[in-house]
Design a protein around this motif. Structure first.
Motif, PDB file in Angstrom:
ATOM      1  N   GLY A 131       0.819  -1.210   0.000  1.00 33.41           N
ATOM      2  CA  GLY A 131       0.000   0.000   0.000  1.00 33.41           C
ATOM      3  C   GLY A 131       0.849   1.253   0.000  1.00 33.41           C
ATOM      4  N   PRO A 132       0.191   2.391  -0.082  1.00 34.83           N
ATOM      5  CA  PRO A 132       0.942   3.646  -0.170  1.00 34.83           C
ATOM      6  C   PRO A 132       1.586   4.052   1.153  1.00 34.83           C
ATOM      7  CG  PRO A 132      -1.414   4.086  -0.111  1.00 34.83           C
ATOM      8  CD  PRO A 132      -1.246   2.586  -0.207  1.00 34.83           C
ATOM      9  N   TYR A 133       1.048   3.579   2.292  1.00 36.33           N
ATOM     10  CA  TYR A 133       1.636   3.925   3.588  1.00 36.33           C
ATOM     11  C   TYR A 133       1.239   2.913   4.644  1.00 36.33           C
ATOM     12  CZ  TYR A 133      -2.991   5.716   4.802  1.00 36.33           C
ATOM     13  OH  TYR A 133      -4.326   5.829   5.054  1.00 36.33           O
ATOM     14  N   LEU A 134       1.901   2.997   5.777  1.00 34.76           N
ATOM     15  CA  LEU A 134       1.626   2.177   6.953  1.00 34.76           C
ATOM     16  C   LEU A 134       1.542   3.158   8.119  1.00 34.76           C
ATOM     17  CD1 LEU A 134       1.692  -0.909   7.829  1.00 34.76           C
ATOM     18  CD2 LEU A 134       4.077  -0.515   8.406  1.00 34.76           C
ATOM     19  N   THR A 135       0.592   3.004   9.028  1.00 34.44           N
ATOM     20  CA  THR A 135       0.546   3.913  10.171  1.00 34.44           C
ATOM     21  C   THR A 135       1.519   3.413  11.240  1.00 34.44           C
ATOM     22  OG1 THR A 135      -1.225   2.766  11.350  1.00 34.44           O
ATOM     23  CG2 THR A 135      -1.884   4.492   9.754  1.00 34.44           C
ATOM     24  N   LEU A 136       1.889   4.304  12.128  1.00 35.89           N
ATOM     25  CA  LEU A 136       2.794   3.931  13.206  1.00 35.89           C
ATOM     26  C   LEU A 136       2.177   2.838  14.073  1.00 35.89           C
ATOM     27  CD1 LEU A 136       5.464   4.350  14.612  1.00 35.89           C
ATOM     28  CD2 LEU A 136       4.479   6.322  15.798  1.00 35.89           C
ATOM     29  N   GLY A 137       0.882   2.918  14.345  1.00 36.98           N
ATOM     30  CA  GLY A 137       0.201   1.872  15.109  1.00 36.98           C
ATOM     31  C   GLY A 137       0.269   0.523  14.411  1.00 36.98           C
ATOM     32  N   GLN A 138       0.103   0.512  13.094  1.00 37.68           N
ATOM     33  CA  GLN A 138       0.196  -0.733  12.327  1.00 37.68           C
ATOM     34  C   GLN A 138       1.616  -1.299  12.395  1.00 37.68           C
ATOM     35  OE1 GLN A 138      -1.235   0.936   8.637  1.00 37.68           O
ATOM     36  NE2 GLN A 138      -3.196  -0.142   8.810  1.00 37.68           N
ATOM     37  N   LEU A 139       2.601  -0.414  12.350  1.00 35.32           N
ATOM     38  CA  LEU A 139       3.990  -0.864  12.458  1.00 35.32           C
ATOM     39  C   LEU A 139       4.243  -1.516  13.814  1.00 35.32           C
ATOM     40  CD1 LEU A 139       6.897  -1.078  11.425  1.00 35.32           C
ATOM     41  CD2 LEU A 139       7.298   1.203  12.399  1.00 35.32           C
ATOM     42  N   LEU A 140       3.742  -0.912  14.882  1.00 29.21           N
ATOM     43  CA  LEU A 140       3.924  -1.483  16.214  1.00 29.21           C
ATOM     44  C   LEU A 140       3.305  -2.876  16.303  1.00 29.21           C
ATOM     45  CD1 LEU A 140       3.217   1.657  18.420  1.00 29.21           C
ATOM     46  CD2 LEU A 140       5.454   0.678  17.823  1.00 29.21           C
ATOM     47  N   LYS A 141       2.140  -3.065  15.680  1.00 26.12           N
ATOM     48  CA  LYS A 141       1.508  -4.388  15.653  1.00 26.12           C
ATOM     49  C   LYS A 141       2.331  -5.356  14.815  1.00 26.12           C
ATOM     50  CE  LYS A 141      -2.847  -5.071  15.242  1.00 26.12           C
ATOM     51  NZ  LYS A 141      -4.250  -5.053  14.796  1.00 26.12           N
ATOM     52  N   GLU A 152      12.382  12.901  14.273  1.00 27.24           N
ATOM     53  CA  GLU A 152      11.528  13.697  15.155  1.00 27.24           C
ATOM     54  C   GLU A 152      10.730  12.780  16.075  1.00 27.24           C
ATOM     55  OE1 GLU A 152       9.091  16.468  13.051  1.00 27.24           O
ATOM     56  OE2 GLU A 152      10.749  17.188  11.825  1.00 27.24           O
ATOM     57  N   ILE A 153      10.675  13.126  17.376  1.00 28.09           N
ATOM     58  CA  ILE A 153       9.899  12.345  18.339  1.00 28.09           C
ATOM     59  C   ILE A 153       8.448  12.302  17.881  1.00 28.09           C
ATOM     60  CG2 ILE A 153       9.087  12.252  20.739  1.00 28.09           C
ATOM     61  CD1 ILE A 153      12.047  11.605  20.407  1.00 28.09           C
ATOM     62  N   GLU A 154       7.846  11.114  17.955  1.00 27.40           N
ATOM     63  CA  GLU A 154       6.472  10.936  17.480  1.00 27.40           C
ATOM     64  C   GLU A 154       5.622  10.273  18.560  1.00 27.40           C
ATOM     65  OE1 GLU A 154       3.526  11.698  15.853  1.00 27.40           O
ATOM     66  OE2 GLU A 154       5.052  11.988  14.304  1.00 27.40           O
ATOM     67  N   THR A 155       4.426  10.825  18.770  1.00 27.82           N
ATOM     68  CA  THR A 155       3.491  10.275  19.757  1.00 27.82           C
ATOM     69  C   THR A 155       2.130   9.931  19.140  1.00 27.82           C
ATOM     70  OG1 THR A 155       2.749  12.485  20.388  1.00 27.82           O
ATOM     71  CG2 THR A 155       4.563  11.533  21.663  1.00 27.82           C
ATOM     72  N   ARG A 156       1.977  10.148  17.847  1.00 31.06           N
ATOM     73  CA  ARG A 156       0.692   9.886  17.181  1.00 31.06           C
ATOM     74  C   ARG A 156       0.687   8.502  16.552  1.00 31.06           C
ATOM     75  NH1 ARG A 156       0.785  14.367  12.896  1.00 31.06           N
ATOM     76  NH2 ARG A 156       2.951  13.697  12.950  1.00 31.06           N
ATOM     77  N   ARG A 157      -0.246   7.648  16.989  1.00 29.79           N
ATOM     78  CA  ARG A 157      -0.317   6.295  16.438  1.00 29.79           C
ATOM     79  C   ARG A 157      -0.758   6.296  14.980  1.00 29.79           C
ATOM     80  NH1 ARG A 157      -5.747   3.395  17.791  1.00 29.79           N
ATOM     81  NH2 ARG A 157      -7.131   5.174  17.883  1.00 29.79           N
ATOM     82  N   GLY A 158      -1.435   7.344  14.547  1.00 32.28           N
ATOM     83  CA  GLY A 158      -1.908   7.439  13.172  1.00 32.28           C
ATOM     84  C   GLY A 158      -0.909   8.060  12.220  1.00 32.28           C
ATOM     85  N   ARG A 159       0.286   8.367  12.693  1.00 36.20           N
ATOM     86  CA  ARG A 159       1.311   8.963  11.827  1.00 36.20           C
ATOM     87  C   ARG A 159       1.556   8.045  10.638  1.00 36.20           C
ATOM     88  NH1 ARG A 159       6.221  12.216  11.905  1.00 36.20           N
ATOM     89  NH2 ARG A 159       7.007  11.923   9.808  1.00 36.20           N
ATOM     90  N   LYS A 160       1.460   8.596   9.448  1.00 36.41           N
ATOM     91  CA  LYS A 160       1.646   7.808   8.229  1.00 36.41           C
ATOM     92  C   LYS A 160       3.134   7.655   7.936  1.00 36.41           C
ATOM     93  CE  LYS A 160      -2.755   9.100   6.242  1.00 36.41           C
ATOM     94  NZ  LYS A 160      -3.446   9.849   5.191  1.00 36.41           N
TER      95      LYS A 160
END
Length: 78
Positions: A12-22, A47-55
């Protein structure tokens, strides 16, 4: 000492940070992502990231608790 980066292939065109963690088995469900990000050091492209939806896109560079990951989009034409 720097650890070798691991290549993570996704469709797909992207993966979210939450999907990566899973995908990395760091969380069991998407609902755990917020707590994980609040209690672990995670950065995306420096850059520090706290958003699970970050693409995350092809070539995104993610560091999770000093573990390095480079994302690569699976080529649909192979």
């Amino acid at each position: 000492m720097n650890k070798k980066e691991q290549i993570i292939v996704f469709k797909g065109p992207y993966l979210t940070l939450g999907q990566l963690l899973k995908k990395l088995d760091l969380i069991d469900s998407g609902g755990e992502a917020r707590l994980f990000l609040a209690t672990h050091k995670v950065s995306v492209d420096g850059e520090i990231e706290t958003r699970r939806g970050r693409k995350l896109y092809d070539c995104s560079y993610v560091v999770i608790d000093q573990n390095n990951y480079r994302l690569k989009e699976e080529d649909a034409h192979q």
